[in-house]
Design an enzyme around this catalytic site. Structure first.
Site, short mmCIF file in Angstrom:
data_model
loop_
_atom_site.label_atom_id
_atom_site.label_comp_id
_atom_site.label_asym_id
_atom_site.label_seq_id
_atom_site.Cartn_x
_atom_site.Cartn_y
_atom_site.Cartn_z
N ARG A 104 1.10 -0.44 0.08
CA ARG A 104 0.19 0.03 -0.17
C ARG A 104 0.98 1.56 -0.63
O ARG A 104 1.16 1.64 1.01
CB ARG A 104 -0.55 -0.51 0.96
CG ARG A 104 -1.43 1.07 1.53
CD ARG A 104 -2.24 1.18 2.58
NE ARG A 104 -3.26 2.76 3.12
CZ ARG A 104 -3.38 2.92 3.64
NH1 ARG A 104 -3.21 3.24 4.66
NH2 ARG A 104 -4.69 4.53 3.89
N HIS A 149 -3.11 11.04 0.99
CA HIS A 149 -2.70 10.70 2.14
C HIS A 149 -2.09 12.16 3.34
O HIS A 149 -0.79 12.12 2.89
CB HIS A 149 -1.88 9.42 2.31
CG HIS A 149 -1.51 8.23 3.51
ND1 HIS A 149 -1.83 7.22 3.64
CD2 HIS A 149 -0.58 9.36 4.63
CE1 HIS A 149 -0.92 7.60 4.50
NE2 HIS A 149 -1.31 7.90 5.39
N GLU A 194 -7.53 8.22 6.55
CA GLU A 194 -7.62 8.76 7.96
C GLU A 194 -8.17 10.42 7.87
O GLU A 194 -7.61 11.33 8.53
CB GLU A 194 -6.29 9.14 8.94
CG GLU A 194 -5.66 7.10 9.18
CD GLU A 194 -4.47 7.01 10.18
OE1 GLU A 194 -4.09 8.83 10.35
OE2 GLU A 194 -4.49 6.49 10.19
N ASN A 334 -6.90 1.57 9.77
CA ASN A 334 -6.01 2.37 10.48
C ASN A 334 -5.94 2.31 11.88
O ASN A 334 -6.70 2.91 12.69
CB ASN A 334 -4.68 3.24 10.51
CG ASN A 334 -5.23 2.90 8.64
OD1 ASN A 334 -4.75 2.13 8.13
ND2 ASN A 334 -4.49 4.58 8.50
N TYR A 336 -3.81 1.29 15.72
CA TYR A 336 -2.84 1.44 17.17
C TYR A 336 -3.58 1.33 18.65
O TYR A 336 -2.26 0.77 18.73
CB TYR A 336 -1.89 3.05 17.06
CG TYR A 336 -1.62 2.75 15.00
CD1 TYR A 336 -0.08 1.73 14.56
CD2 TYR A 336 -2.12 3.62 13.89
CE1 TYR A 336 0.40 2.25 13.53
CE2 TYR A 336 -1.97 3.04 12.77
CZ TYR A 336 -0.34 2.76 12.78
OH TYR A 336 -0.53 2.98 11.30
N GLU A 405 -3.22 0.33 8.13
CA GLU A 405 -2.15 0.10 9.11
C GLU A 405 -2.19 -0.47 9.87
O GLU A 405 -3.70 -0.58 11.09
CB GLU A 405 -2.05 1.82 9.32
CG GLU A 405 -1.81 2.61 7.86
CD GLU A 405 -1.51 3.79 7.94
OE1 GLU A 405 -1.35 4.60 9.56
OE2 GLU A 405 -2.41 5.08 7.31
#
Ligand code: NAG
Length: 511
Positions: A104, A149, A194, A334, A336, A405
């Site tokens: 990606r 992005h 995002e 994504n 985290y 991600e």
């Protein structure tokens, strides 16, 4: 309380010797589905460099890092970054070493359209991405392209960027150029990366370019325009290109998980989820469409109290609701980390200052007892990933999900057992959700290599490969985690105890 993920015990046959005796042993090994795909991710500004080469024009990160260099932790910039503009063949070699199914990456808008508009297409920019795509396809590595992005052309920013409704057309024009030039070979498209970080951090605060800091107003204008721009690119692909190009197109949202601090905070935690990623997921993935009801109600009420003649949250017309709803073939995710949410009297003091947090009237924080990586927010809470995937399955009728991600930061160094532990725990949590029916189809590690980590510059390292920023060649060296990831991809199994027996990277032929 955070429950432990259940460990599956998988019985593996460990080879059959020539004598014919079969050794059976038990391991903490879990299998991925045959159709599951693995990749790794990057973004143009974070790796490419070549910031003004071959006709590329200035974007908002060039502007920020050149005019306010020390807004970045180490006063650095992406002028050269990983120099992938010149070193893309080495990047593809790393993809082959790891055995990636897909990679990606994002396109730099101002490299392809230096005027921001399609009146002049920069052939050198098109050539760069053609070279990268063709080099990947030579080795059966699928390209997954992110159109946006975060590196908006500076000129568009000067016209308001994502707060100007005309950006819906500007973005659609750019998307069409990308489909036209690359869609014959690219089958995975992501419109936006995002949106919450683009709008809240870039327009509502100072933590991403363009650092507008117009709280409670600009980020909501950005949100609506960004969703409309996404939907327009989706419909263009769907109506004009899908039949001949046969790909899929979706959006990537960042999403944390939020635990309630106590039972009294359950509603508050649910509302923070609606304000954070529900803001973008609800308009696209819910049956009703539109911004989440709780956002609409709260922001309208606060706006009235504060003396605004109408809600600070822009409205969608019924036609716009229909246009955005369903405009994604998959949920790009994504993820985290995780937070804890509380709501009490202490939050009631800010009524006269419009802001996103005042609107939601709840406060997220993280436990100081949670383990964490180099990035302060990156607390290791794999159960949050399991709960997030479960929530997406239950709220939005189990959409196909690509993890676009997930990863862990350190301060550098080749022996990164903490990163390995993070990947194992998070992949295991993902498998828990899949065992219960979540339709997760692929996973991309962030990142294949160290890169320019936005406001943190090069101080925080997310790479499976370490990049030496002192060397002109930007030498890339595999970390221990690269060998572990490679083993997962080779075996299609998650072995919680595998130890690499080499630090020499090779390419497995036949991949
Ligand atoms: C509100 O909750 C926070 C977090 O638990 C706590 O630190 C604070 O003392 C509480 N304040 C009031 C006024 O209850």
């Amino acid at each position: 309380m955070i429950s432990n993920a259940r460990l599956f015990v998988f019985i593996s046959l460990l080879g059959i010797s020539s004598a014919g005796n079969i050794k059976v042993s038990r391991h903490d090994v879990r299998k991925f589905p045959d159709s599951f795909v693995f990749g790794a991710a990057t973004a143009s500004y974070q790796i490419e460099g070549g910031w003004d080469e071959d006709g590329k024009s200035e974007n908002i990160w060039d502007r920020l890092t050149h005019t306010e260099p020390c807004s970045i932790a180490d006063c650095s910039n992406g002028d050269i970054a990983d120099d992938s503009y010149h070193l893309y063949k080495r990047d593809v070699e790393m993809m082959r070493e790891l055995g990636l199914d897909f990679y990606r990456f994002s396109l730099s808008w101002s490299r392809i359209l230096p005027t921001s508009f399609p009146d002049k297409v920069n052939e050198a920019g098109i050539q760069y991405y053609n070279n990268l795509i063709d080099e990947m396809l030579k080795y059966n590595i699928e390209p997954m392209i992110t159109l946006y992005h975060w590196d908006l052309p500076q000129k568009l920013q000067e016209m308001g960027g994502w707060s100007n409704p005309y950006i819906v057309d500007w973005f659609a024009d750019y998307a069409r150029i990308a489909f036209e030039n690359f869609g014959d070979r690219v089958k995975y498209w992501i419109t936006m990366n995002e949106p919450r970080e683009v709008c809240y951090q870039g327009y509502g605060t100072v933590t991403k370019a363009p650092r507008l800091n117009i709280q409670g107003i600009a980020e909501y204008m950005c949100a609506k325009n960004l969703l409309m721009a996404h939907a327009k690119a989706y419909h263009i692909y769907n109506e004009e290109y899908r039949q001949s190009q046969n790909g899929v197109i979706g959006i990537t949202l960042s999403a944390h998980w939020y635990y309630p601090e106590t039972d009294a905070d359950i509603e508050a935690a649910a509302e923070v989820i609606e304000f954070e990623w529900g803001q973008y997921a609800h308009p696209i993935f819910s049956e009703a469409g539109d911004f989440p009801p709780v956002m609409r109600e709260k922001i309208a009420a606060k706006s009235a109290e504060q003396g605004f003649p109408r809600s600070r949250l822009p409205e969608f017309t019924p036609e716009e609701i229909d246009y955005v709803r369903g405009s994604s073939d998959f949920f790009g995710l994504n993820h985290y980390s995780t937070y804890i949410v509380y709501r009490n009297q202490s939050l009631n003091n800010y009524h006269n200052v419009p802001s996103y947090y005042d609107d939601m009237n709840a406060a997220p924080y993280q436990s100081s007892e949670w383990e964490h990586g180099a990035s302060s927010f990156l607390k290791v809470v794999p159960d949050g990933f399991y709960r997030l995937l479960t929530d997406i399955r239950e709220k939005y009728n189990n959409p196909p999900v690509y993890i676009t991600e997930n990863g862990y930061s350190t301060y550098g160094g080749l022996i990164d057992d903490d990163r390995i532990a993070y990947y194992r725990k998070y992949l295991s949590a993902m498998l828990d959700a899949m065992d219960e029916g979540s339709d997760v189809r692929g996973y991309a590690a962030w990142s294949i290599m160290d890169n320019f980590e936005w406001m943190q510059g090069y101080t925080e390292r997310f790479g499976l490969y370490e990049v030496d920023y002192e060397s002109p060649e930007r030498t890339r060296t595999p970390r221990k985690s690269a060998f572990v990831y490679k083993q997962i991809l080779r075996t299609r199994e998650l072995d919680m105890h595998y130890e690499p027996d080499t630090n020499v990277m090779t390419i497995d032929e036949g991949k």
